[in-house]
Write a protein that holds these residues in place. Structure first.
Motif, PDB file in Angstrom:
ATOM      1  N   SER A  41     -15.094  -0.015  -9.777  1.00 15.06           N
ATOM      2  CA  SER A  41     -15.728  -0.410  -8.517  1.00 15.06           C
ATOM      3  C   SER A  41     -14.726  -0.329  -7.371  1.00 15.06           C
ATOM      4  O   SER A  41     -13.510  -0.517  -7.568  1.00 15.06           O
ATOM      5  CB  SER A  41     -16.283  -1.837  -8.616  1.00 15.06           C
ATOM      6  N   TYR A  42     -15.228  -0.070  -6.186  1.00 12.06           N
ATOM      7  CA  TYR A  42     -14.354   0.103  -5.021  1.00 12.06           C
ATOM      8  C   TYR A  42     -13.552  -1.154  -4.705  1.00 12.06           C
ATOM      9  O   TYR A  42     -12.336  -1.054  -4.453  1.00 12.06           O
ATOM     10  CB  TYR A  42     -15.187   0.528  -3.814  1.00 12.06           C
ATOM     11  N   PRO A  43     -14.144  -2.358  -4.702  1.00 11.21           N
ATOM     12  CA  PRO A  43     -13.341  -3.562  -4.419  1.00 11.21           C
ATOM     13  C   PRO A  43     -12.203  -3.750  -5.416  1.00 11.21           C
ATOM     14  O   PRO A  43     -11.092  -4.120  -5.029  1.00 11.21           O
ATOM     15  CB  PRO A  43     -14.367  -4.701  -4.511  1.00 11.21           C
ATOM     16  N   LEU A  44     -12.472  -3.497  -6.698  1.00 12.03           N
ATOM     17  CA  LEU A  44     -11.428  -3.646  -7.709  1.00 12.03           C
ATOM     18  C   LEU A  44     -10.320  -2.609  -7.523  1.00 12.03           C
ATOM     19  O   LEU A  44      -9.136  -2.896  -7.727  1.00 12.03           O
ATOM     20  CB  LEU A  44     -12.021  -3.539  -9.110  1.00 12.03           C
ATOM     21  N   CYS A  77      -9.400  -1.405  -4.654  1.00  8.79           N
ATOM     22  CA  CYS A  77      -8.617  -1.881  -3.503  1.00  8.79           C
ATOM     23  C   CYS A  77      -7.660  -2.995  -3.906  1.00  8.79           C
ATOM     24  O   CYS A  77      -6.476  -2.971  -3.543  1.00  8.79           O
ATOM     25  CB  CYS A  77      -9.550  -2.364  -2.401  1.00  8.79           C
ATOM     26  N   VAL A  78      -8.156  -3.964  -4.660  1.00  7.96           N
ATOM     27  CA  VAL A  78      -7.320  -5.096  -5.074  1.00  7.96           C
ATOM     28  C   VAL A  78      -6.178  -4.622  -5.963  1.00  7.96           C
ATOM     29  O   VAL A  78      -5.010  -5.003  -5.774  1.00  7.96           O
ATOM     30  CB  VAL A  78      -8.169  -6.158  -5.813  1.00  7.96           C
ATOM     31  N   CYS A  79      -6.503  -3.781  -6.939  1.00  5.21           N
ATOM     32  CA  CYS A  79      -5.485  -3.308  -7.868  1.00  5.21           C
ATOM     33  C   CYS A  79      -4.457  -2.416  -7.155  1.00  5.21           C
ATOM     34  O   CYS A  79      -3.261  -2.460  -7.464  1.00  5.21           O
ATOM     35  CB  CYS A  79      -6.144  -2.551  -9.018  1.00  5.21           C
ATOM     36  N   THR A  80      -4.927  -1.621  -6.194  1.00  7.44           N
ATOM     37  CA  THR A  80      -4.004  -0.780  -5.428  1.00  7.44           C
ATOM     38  C   THR A  80      -3.028  -1.636  -4.641  1.00  7.44           C
ATOM     39  O   THR A  80      -1.817  -1.330  -4.575  1.00  7.44           O
ATOM     40  CB  THR A  80      -4.790   0.127  -4.458  1.00  7.44           C
ATOM     41  N   PHE A  81      -3.514  -2.717  -4.053  1.00  9.95           N
ATOM     42  CA  PHE A  81      -2.629  -3.613  -3.297  1.00  9.95           C
ATOM     43  C   PHE A  81      -1.580  -4.239  -4.211  1.00  9.95           C
ATOM     44  O   PHE A  81      -0.380  -4.236  -3.899  1.00  9.95           O
ATOM     45  CB  PHE A  81      -3.450  -4.709  -2.616  1.00  9.95           C
ATOM     46  N   LEU A  82      -2.005  -4.765  -5.358  1.00  9.77           N
ATOM     47  CA  LEU A  82      -1.066  -5.388  -6.288  1.00  9.77           C
ATOM     48  C   LEU A  82      -0.041  -4.373  -6.790  1.00  9.77           C
ATOM     49  O   LEU A  82       1.153  -4.671  -6.894  1.00  9.77           O
ATOM     50  CB  LEU A  82      -1.827  -5.999  -7.473  1.00  9.77           C
ATOM     51  N   LEU A  83      -0.520  -3.174  -7.089  1.00  6.26           N
ATOM     52  CA  LEU A  83       0.379  -2.121  -7.561  1.00  6.26           C
ATOM     53  C   LEU A  83       1.442  -1.787  -6.521  1.00  6.26           C
ATOM     54  O   LEU A  83       2.629  -1.667  -6.837  1.00  6.26           O
ATOM     55  CB  LEU A  83      -0.420  -0.867  -7.910  1.00  6.26           C
ATOM     56  N   SER A  84       1.014  -1.645  -5.277  1.00  9.96           N
ATOM     57  CA  SER A  84       1.974  -1.258  -4.231  1.00  9.96           C
ATOM     58  C   SER A  84       2.984  -2.365  -3.971  1.00  9.96           C
ATOM     59  O   SER A  84       4.161  -2.086  -3.721  1.00  9.96           O
ATOM     60  CB  SER A  84       1.235  -0.887  -2.939  1.00  9.96           C
ATOM     61  N   VAL A  85       2.550  -3.625  -4.036  1.00 11.29           N
ATOM     62  CA  VAL A  85       3.487  -4.742  -3.851  1.00 11.29           C
ATOM     63  C   VAL A  85       4.562  -4.695  -4.923  1.00 11.29           C
ATOM     64  O   VAL A  85       5.772  -4.765  -4.638  1.00 11.29           O
ATOM     65  CB  VAL A  85       2.742  -6.092  -3.886  1.00 11.29           C
ATOM     66  N   VAL A  86       4.139  -4.571  -6.184  1.00 17.49           N
ATOM     67  CA  VAL A  86       5.099  -4.567  -7.289  1.00 17.49           C
ATOM     68  C   VAL A  86       5.953  -3.308  -7.256  1.00 17.49           C
ATOM     69  O   VAL A  86       7.177  -3.355  -7.410  1.00 17.49           O
ATOM     70  CB  VAL A  86       4.348  -4.683  -8.633  1.00 17.49           C
ATOM     71  N   ASN A  87       5.318  -2.171  -7.043  1.00 16.24           N
ATOM     72  CA  ASN A  87       6.023  -0.894  -7.087  1.00 16.24           C
ATOM     73  C   ASN A  87       7.078  -0.794  -5.989  1.00 16.24           C
ATOM     74  O   ASN A  87       8.201  -0.324  -6.206  1.00 16.24           O
ATOM     75  CB  ASN A  87       5.023   0.250  -6.952  1.00 16.24           C
ATOM     76  N   GLU A  88       6.743  -1.231  -4.776  1.00 17.69           N
ATOM     77  CA  GLU A  88       7.664  -1.111  -3.651  1.00 17.69           C
ATOM     78  C   GLU A  88       8.703  -2.214  -3.622  1.00 17.69           C
ATOM     79  O   GLU A  88       9.719  -2.089  -2.930  1.00 17.69           O
ATOM     80  CB  GLU A  88       6.877  -1.087  -2.338  1.00 17.69           C
ATOM     81  N   ALA A  89       8.468  -3.308  -4.357  1.00 18.08           N
ATOM     82  CA  ALA A  89       9.504  -4.337  -4.469  1.00 18.08           C
ATOM     83  C   ALA A  89      10.723  -3.797  -5.213  1.00 18.08           C
ATOM     84  O   ALA A  89      11.816  -4.379  -5.139  1.00 18.08           O
ATOM     85  CB  ALA A  89       8.948  -5.569  -5.192  1.00 18.08           C
ATOM     86  N   PHE A  90      10.544  -2.689  -5.912  1.00 19.22           N
ATOM     87  CA  PHE A  90      11.640  -2.033  -6.618  1.00 19.22           C
ATOM     88  C   PHE A  90      12.673  -1.446  -5.666  1.00 19.22           C
ATOM     89  O   PHE A  90      13.871  -1.417  -5.969  1.00 19.22           O
ATOM     90  CB  PHE A  90      11.065  -0.923  -7.513  1.00 19.22           C
ATOM     91  N   ARG A  91      12.252  -0.984  -4.500  1.00 18.26           N
ATOM     92  CA  ARG A  91      13.138  -0.226  -3.616  1.00 18.26           C
ATOM     93  C   ARG A  91      14.348  -1.024  -3.111  1.00 18.26           C
ATOM     94  O   ARG A  91      15.470  -0.524  -3.150  1.00 18.26           O
ATOM     95  CB  ARG A  91      12.348   0.344  -2.435  1.00 18.26           C
ATOM     96  N   PRO A  92      14.162  -2.262  -2.595  1.00 19.70           N
ATOM     97  CA  PRO A  92      15.351  -2.999  -2.144  1.00 19.70           C
ATOM     98  C   PRO A  92      16.355  -3.229  -3.271  1.00 19.70           C
ATOM     99  O   PRO A  92      17.575  -3.133  -3.050  1.00 19.70           O
ATOM    100  CB  PRO A  92      14.773  -4.323  -1.629  1.00 19.70           C
ATOM    101  N   ALA A  93      15.853  -3.521  -4.465  1.00 21.92           N
ATOM    102  CA  ALA A  93      16.747  -3.738  -5.603  1.00 21.92           C
ATOM    103  C   ALA A  93      17.491  -2.458  -5.957  1.00 21.92           C
ATOM    104  O   ALA A  93      18.692  -2.473  -6.250  1.00 21.92           O
ATOM    105  CB  ALA A  93      15.940  -4.237  -6.805  1.00 21.92           C
ATOM    106  N   ASN A  94      16.803  -1.332  -5.912  1.00 26.21           N
ATOM    107  CA  ASN A  94      17.424  -0.055  -6.236  1.00 26.21           C
ATOM    108  C   ASN A  94      18.476   0.322  -5.193  1.00 26.21           C
ATOM    109  O   ASN A  94      19.558   0.818  -5.540  1.00 26.21           O
ATOM    110  CB  ASN A  94      16.355   1.021  -6.340  1.00 26.21           C
ATOM    111  N   SER A  95      18.167   0.098  -3.916  1.00 27.00           N
ATOM    112  CA  SER A  95      19.143   0.385  -2.859  1.00 27.00           C
ATOM    113  C   SER A  95      20.388  -0.483  -3.004  1.00 27.00           C
ATOM    114  O   SER A  95      21.520  -0.017  -2.795  1.00 27.00           O
ATOM    115  CB  SER A  95      18.512   0.158  -1.482  1.00 27.00           C
ATOM    116  N   THR A  96      20.187  -1.749  -3.376  1.00 21.25           N
ATOM    117  CA  THR A  96      21.316  -2.639  -3.601  1.00 21.25           C
ATOM    118  C   THR A  96      22.161  -2.166  -4.775  1.00 21.25           C
ATOM    119  O   THR A  96      23.398  -2.230  -4.736  1.00 21.25           O
ATOM    120  CB  THR A  96      20.819  -4.072  -3.865  1.00 21.25           C
TER     121      THR A  96
END
Length: 314
Positions: A104-107, A109-128
């Protein structure tokens, strides 16, 4: 001539620490699964959603990425770059697999948001982590090597992703998730947990207290212009694949090959260019020149002839 070229490449890659190379290897494995995001808009439009709804999903992904970057920086300060990299790679891998099962479209959207939060939280740690494993003399090349691994992985992922998309789009989510999990295992094997203390070459003795970035007007202006540039550049991962599919009538495997060509050109040229140009001009000169080239490249898409459906690439 050949000997000079070989020597140039050797010099460009010399002097980097073993840990920097291992970290880049992990990044290569991780980014070799970069398939879902560049094909996401095609996947959604092919599933019956409008381009507007597909664009909204990518907008949600971008908003989640902003949140993830902020959260990832805070978590890295508190728990160290090792643990944050492990957690975000593992969490992102599982969420990629979950996203592929959403109907479903709402799901979505929700899952995409959670994925991007977790996935992009990797970048600051990797840069460090990159800063931790390099020294000031080769820091630019250390970051460039990591970017090279990202782009080489993008090349591999684009080619494989285009082939898998022709077979079944859901395979993209499984493979993307699997490469995230493989990267976690490699990271734990090659670079086990240790103190995230400041390296010896980065002691704080004699240094003035750091200025808050929110009080640095020059930095804030730079960030603002970077956001404006990013709004255009990141169409490369959202609307441009749909343009290739619907206007130029390219099949998925050819869109993947275009991504592969992009990644390969960067892999071959970037480190050598950085080595040859480093320190010769202000960094801002190269930034401005690069932004102009990106703008010209997008403009050329309006000049190139658009084939009719009868003259499809398929």
């Amino acid at each position: 001539m050949l000997a000079r070229t070989i020597s140039l490449y050797q010099n460009a890659y010399s002097g980097l620490s073993k840990s920097t190379w291992l970290l880049s290897l992990v990044m290569l494995v991780n980014r070799s699964g970069t398939m879902v995001i560049p094909f996401m808009t095609i996947y959604l439009t092919s599933s019956g959603y409008s381009i507007g709804r597909a664009g909204l999903v990518m907008g949600i992904f971008g908003f989640g990425a902003v949140c993830g970057g902020f959260i990832g920086g805070r978590l890295t300060d508190r728990f160290g770059f090792q643990r944050v990299q492990w957690a975000t790679l593992a969490g992102g891998g599982l969420l990629f697999m979950v996203l592929g099962q959403m109907k479903s479209y709402p799901l979505i959207c929700v899952c995409t948001f959670l994925l991007s939060v977790v996935n992009e939280a990797f970048r600051p740690a990797n840069s460090t982590a990159i800063a931790h494993y390099c020294n000031t003399e080769n820091r630019t090349r250390s970051y460039s090597l990591n970017r090279l691994a990202v782009n080489l992985g993008w090349a591999v992922g684009g080619a494989i992703g285009g082939i898998l998309a022709n077979i079944n789009y859901h395979l993209l989510f499984w493979v993307d998730g699997a490469t995230n999990l493989a990267a976690v295992l490699l990271l734990r094997w090659f670079l086990p947990l240790h103190s995230d203390a400041v390296p010896e070459h980065e002691t704080t003795a004699g240094k003035a207290p750091a200025l808050s970035p929110y009080k640095d007007s020059g930095y804030l202006r730079f960030v603002t212009f970077t956001i404006v540039f990013g709004c255009g550049f990141f169409q490369l991962f959202s609307t441009l694949p749909v343009f290739y599919k619907e206007r130029l009538h390219m099949p998925e495997y050819m869109i993947g090959l275009l991504m592969t060509l992009n990644g390969l050109l960067i892999t071959v040229l970037e480190m050598v260019l950085v080595f040859k140009l480093e320190g010769k001009r202000e960094n801002l000169f190269y930034i401005v020149f690069g932004v102009i080239l990106v703008g010209v490249s997008y403009m050329l898409l309006n000049v190139l002839p658009c084939p009719s459906p009868r003259r499809s690439f398929a």
